[in-house]
Design an enzyme around this catalytic site. Structure first.
Site, PDB file in Angstrom:
ATOM      1  N   ASP A 137     -11.132  62.124  64.227  1.00 46.96           N
ATOM      2  CA  ASP A 137     -10.297  61.503  64.896  1.00 46.96           C
ATOM      3  C   ASP A 137      -9.671  61.738  66.116  1.00 46.96           C
ATOM      4  O   ASP A 137      -9.063  62.832  66.349  1.00 46.96           O
ATOM      5  CB  ASP A 137      -9.208  61.293  63.553  1.00 46.96           C
ATOM      6  CG  ASP A 137      -8.461  60.014  63.732  1.00 46.96           C
ATOM      7  OD1 ASP A 137      -8.687  59.189  64.192  1.00 46.96           O
ATOM      8  OD2 ASP A 137      -7.446  60.016  63.005  1.00 46.96           O
ATOM      9  N   HIS A 144       0.141  54.788  71.940  1.00 44.69           N
ATOM     10  CA  HIS A 144       0.681  55.402  70.485  1.00 44.69           C
ATOM     11  C   HIS A 144       1.199  56.774  71.011  1.00 44.69           C
ATOM     12  O   HIS A 144       2.256  57.329  70.394  1.00 44.69           O
ATOM     13  CB  HIS A 144      -0.486  55.247  69.649  1.00 44.69           C
ATOM     14  CG  HIS A 144      -0.465  56.188  68.348  1.00 44.69           C
ATOM     15  ND1 HIS A 144       0.503  55.828  67.321  1.00 44.69           N
ATOM     16  CD2 HIS A 144      -0.898  57.718  67.948  1.00 44.69           C
ATOM     17  CE1 HIS A 144       0.498  56.727  66.443  1.00 44.69           C
ATOM     18  NE2 HIS A 144      -0.335  57.713  66.664  1.00 44.69           N
ATOM     19  N   GLU A 209      -2.507  53.896  59.635  1.00 42.11           N
ATOM     20  CA  GLU A 209      -2.682  53.942  61.140  1.00 42.11           C
ATOM     21  C   GLU A 209      -4.011  52.929  61.223  1.00 42.11           C
ATOM     22  O   GLU A 209      -5.320  53.130  60.809  1.00 42.11           O
ATOM     23  CB  GLU A 209      -3.155  55.426  61.456  1.00 42.11           C
ATOM     24  CG  GLU A 209      -1.954  56.225  61.568  1.00 42.11           C
ATOM     25  CD  GLU A 209      -2.163  57.498  62.593  1.00 42.11           C
ATOM     26  OE1 GLU A 209      -3.342  57.865  62.977  1.00 42.11           O
ATOM     27  OE2 GLU A 209      -1.243  58.274  62.660  1.00 42.11           O
ATOM     28  N   ARG A 247       3.497  61.254  56.757  1.00 39.71           N
ATOM     29  CA  ARG A 247       4.539  61.829  57.744  1.00 39.71           C
ATOM     30  C   ARG A 247       5.369  63.080  57.333  1.00 39.71           C
ATOM     31  O   ARG A 247       5.182  63.754  58.377  1.00 39.71           O
ATOM     32  CB  ARG A 247       5.101  60.566  58.501  1.00 39.71           C
ATOM     33  CG  ARG A 247       4.352  59.293  58.794  1.00 39.71           C
ATOM     34  CD  ARG A 247       3.533  59.639  59.954  1.00 39.71           C
ATOM     35  NE  ARG A 247       2.759  58.241  60.390  1.00 39.71           N
ATOM     36  CZ  ARG A 247       1.668  58.487  61.247  1.00 39.71           C
ATOM     37  NH1 ARG A 247       1.223  59.567  61.757  1.00 39.71           N
ATOM     38  NH2 ARG A 247       1.195  57.404  61.504  1.00 39.71           N
ATOM     39  N   GLN A 250       2.873  65.988  57.356  1.00 41.71           N
ATOM     40  CA  GLN A 250       2.537  66.287  58.527  1.00 41.71           C
ATOM     41  C   GLN A 250       3.337  66.756  59.501  1.00 41.71           C
ATOM     42  O   GLN A 250       2.975  67.844  60.191  1.00 41.71           O
ATOM     43  CB  GLN A 250       1.997  64.630  58.925  1.00 41.71           C
ATOM     44  CG  GLN A 250       1.106  64.735  60.649  1.00 41.71           C
ATOM     45  CD  GLN A 250       0.874  63.406  61.174  1.00 41.71           C
ATOM     46  OE1 GLN A 250       1.083  62.503  60.530  1.00 41.71           O
ATOM     47  NE2 GLN A 250       0.139  63.438  62.440  1.00 41.71           N
ATOM     48  N   THR A 267      -8.858  58.377  53.868  1.00 39.69           N
ATOM     49  CA  THR A 267      -9.161  57.546  54.851  1.00 39.69           C
ATOM     50  C   THR A 267     -10.098  56.359  54.477  1.00 39.69           C
ATOM     51  O   THR A 267     -11.103  56.569  53.900  1.00 39.69           O
ATOM     52  CB  THR A 267      -9.816  58.235  56.277  1.00 39.69           C
ATOM     53  OG1 THR A 267      -9.164  59.459  56.623  1.00 39.69           O
ATOM     54  CG2 THR A 267     -10.085  57.492  57.502  1.00 39.69           C
ATOM     55  N   GLU A 384       5.781  54.350  64.368  1.00 38.25           N
ATOM     56  CA  GLU A 384       6.330  53.725  65.751  1.00 38.25           C
ATOM     57  C   GLU A 384       7.348  52.506  65.504  1.00 38.25           C
ATOM     58  O   GLU A 384       8.377  52.377  66.244  1.00 38.25           O
ATOM     59  CB  GLU A 384       5.030  53.423  66.425  1.00 38.25           C
ATOM     60  CG  GLU A 384       4.219  54.313  66.785  1.00 38.25           C
ATOM     61  CD  GLU A 384       2.684  53.607  67.270  1.00 38.25           C
ATOM     62  OE1 GLU A 384       2.739  53.463  68.373  1.00 38.25           O
ATOM     63  OE2 GLU A 384       1.642  53.726  66.449  1.00 38.25           O
TER      64      GLU A 384
END
Length: 437
Positions: A137, A144, A209, A247, A250, A267, A384
């Site tokens: 990835d 971004h 994403e 998130r 992460q 994914t 974002e």
């Protein structure tokens, strides 16, 4: 080098499969993406081609003698249970298959076996297109990277290497799933900024994403890097990818080695692979870098890549909550962006990936990283769009979303369109998030 536009892109071509002819279809006769499916009476996975709202069964075509004029190597590949053998054959052989399929599907008299070789999409179960040995990835959108970096490092959003190399991490191929697969709610260790110590439990900041996937075709031998002029010879075709992200998990784990459990739980990959040849009319210049940016090193630079290394591919994110579904409300569009705005091209990603001698194999998947633009409404993740959850989005149902909620269905869509050519779509990539256990 990118494929040239040829007779297979002729916008006047029509198919005897009527659903392939409306201008808004994803799968006209100029597209012919490949996937793997099984139908209600065909339990073993088979290679198929999307045409309108039907699937052309290539095993059935072979059994009916409709592919007899193709090279024998193709006979074995089209009757396989994954796309890996087809991917390994390279562009020239797959061009022959594309030409033959267009002849077979072109408007006129359908073959006598028409009913035996077509399967309704609604009656089919889709599988992952290929056996993916490795998944990488990337982080190829500077918008971004800047948006995310500004949330965590406001004074220095981009790290020093970003404008010099295509940054990436090695993902987990075992948790790749095909579109439509429900997504279990992840658990993990997390530590909020106001918490004294970490805890373990359900993710508190689940995100999507929006990415574009590149499937490797013939690949390269171990120890033999691909020059940028050769890089696209290793690329078979494109799909859509949702790199689901926890998130909070992460944020706690990513230093010093990067993404791990916050990414590896799931994914989602779209089922249809649109070949590089089908996308030839929509090639465009690579992203125009500001004059002050460093020029990429020679192994990442070529005139061909600068002139035609980009792709004018529109990508979108749609969301439907459980409440919206119960009220009969259609999915709501959250964002729209374009792959042409990516800082690094697919050729540059492949050239860099193989530059140390790393071998890419047929069926390997490279993802672009989140596709985001500069404009409002072009961000490819909730991280974002909501500024790390501080500015929640409002849905038409009256609900708010800082991050995803249980029952949310996320739908990614992608398509190419420009005057003088037929619209080419990538189909949907979707997943519904299950409640936490």
């Amino acid at each position: 080098m990118p494929h040239a536009v040829n007779a297979t892109h002729d916008p006047s071509l029509r198919s005897w499969v009527e659903s392939a002819n409306p201008p808004d279809t994803d799968f006209p006769i100029q597209n012919l993406p490949l996937g793997v499916f099984h139908g209600p009476d065909r339990t073993q996975p088979r290679v198929g081609v999307a045409i309108g709202d039907r699937i052309l069964d290539l095993t059935a075509c072979h059994q009916a003698g409709l592919l007899a004029d193709l090279p024998p190597a193709l006979w074995a590949a089209v009757t396989a249970s994954t796309l890996n053998p087809l991917m390994a054959l390279g562009h020239e052989v797959n061009h022959q298959l594309r030409q033959r399929l267009q002849q077979l599907l072109r408007a006129g008299n359908p073959p006598a076996a028409a009913e035996q070789i077509l399967v309704p999409m609604k009656a089919a179960t889709m599988h992952l297109p290929a056996t993916v040995g490795d998944y990488t990835d990337f982080y190829a959108s500077i918008f971004h990277a800047t948006n995310v970096g500004s949330l965590f490092r406001p004074e220095n959003p981009l790290l020093p290497n970003y404008k010099h190399i295509p940054v990436a991490y090695h993902g987990r191929s075992s948790s790749l799933v095909v579109s439509g697969t429900p997504i279990p709610w992840p658990q993990g260790q997390r530590k909020g900024p106001d918490e004294d110590r970490p805890s373990f439990g359900p993710c508190r900041a689940l995100d999507y994403e929006l990415e574009v996937g590149c499937f490797i075709g013939a690949g390269n031998s171990w120890g033999q890097p691909l020059a940028i002029a050769q890089a696209e010879s290793a690329l078979f075709g494109l799909c859509l990818v949702n790199d689901w992200s926890a998130r909070d998990i992460q944020a706690w784990e990513y230093q010093p080695l990067g993404p791990f459990l916050g990414k590896s739980f799931a994914t989602t990959v779209s089922p249809w692979v649109v070949t590089l040849e089908a996308l030839a009319p929509f090639r465009c210049p690579a992203f125009a870098r500001p004059a002050a940016d460093p020029v990429p090193l020679p192994y990442l630079t070529s005139a061909e890549n600068t002139e035609r290394g980009g792709l004018d591919l529109t990508v979108e994110v749609w969301l439907q909550s459980t409440q919206m579904q119960n009220q009969g409300m259609a999915p709501y569009q959250l964002s729209r962006a374009n792959l042409r705005q990516m800082y690094w091209t697919p050729a540059q990603m492949i050239a860099h990936h193989t530059s140390n001698g790393c071998n890419l194999r047929p069926g390997d998947l490279l993802a672009s990283g989140t596709v985001s633009g500069l404009e409002a409404g072009s961000q490819g993740s909730l991280l974002e769009m909501t500024r790390r959850g501080t500015q929640p989005l409002q849905l038409p149902s009256g609900e708010a979303r800082a991050f995803l909620a249980a029952g949310d269905t996320v739908i990614l869509r992608g398509y190419c369109h420009k005057p003088g050519y037929v619209r080419i779509g990538l189909g949907d990539c979707q997943g519904r998030v299950l409640p936490a256990i």
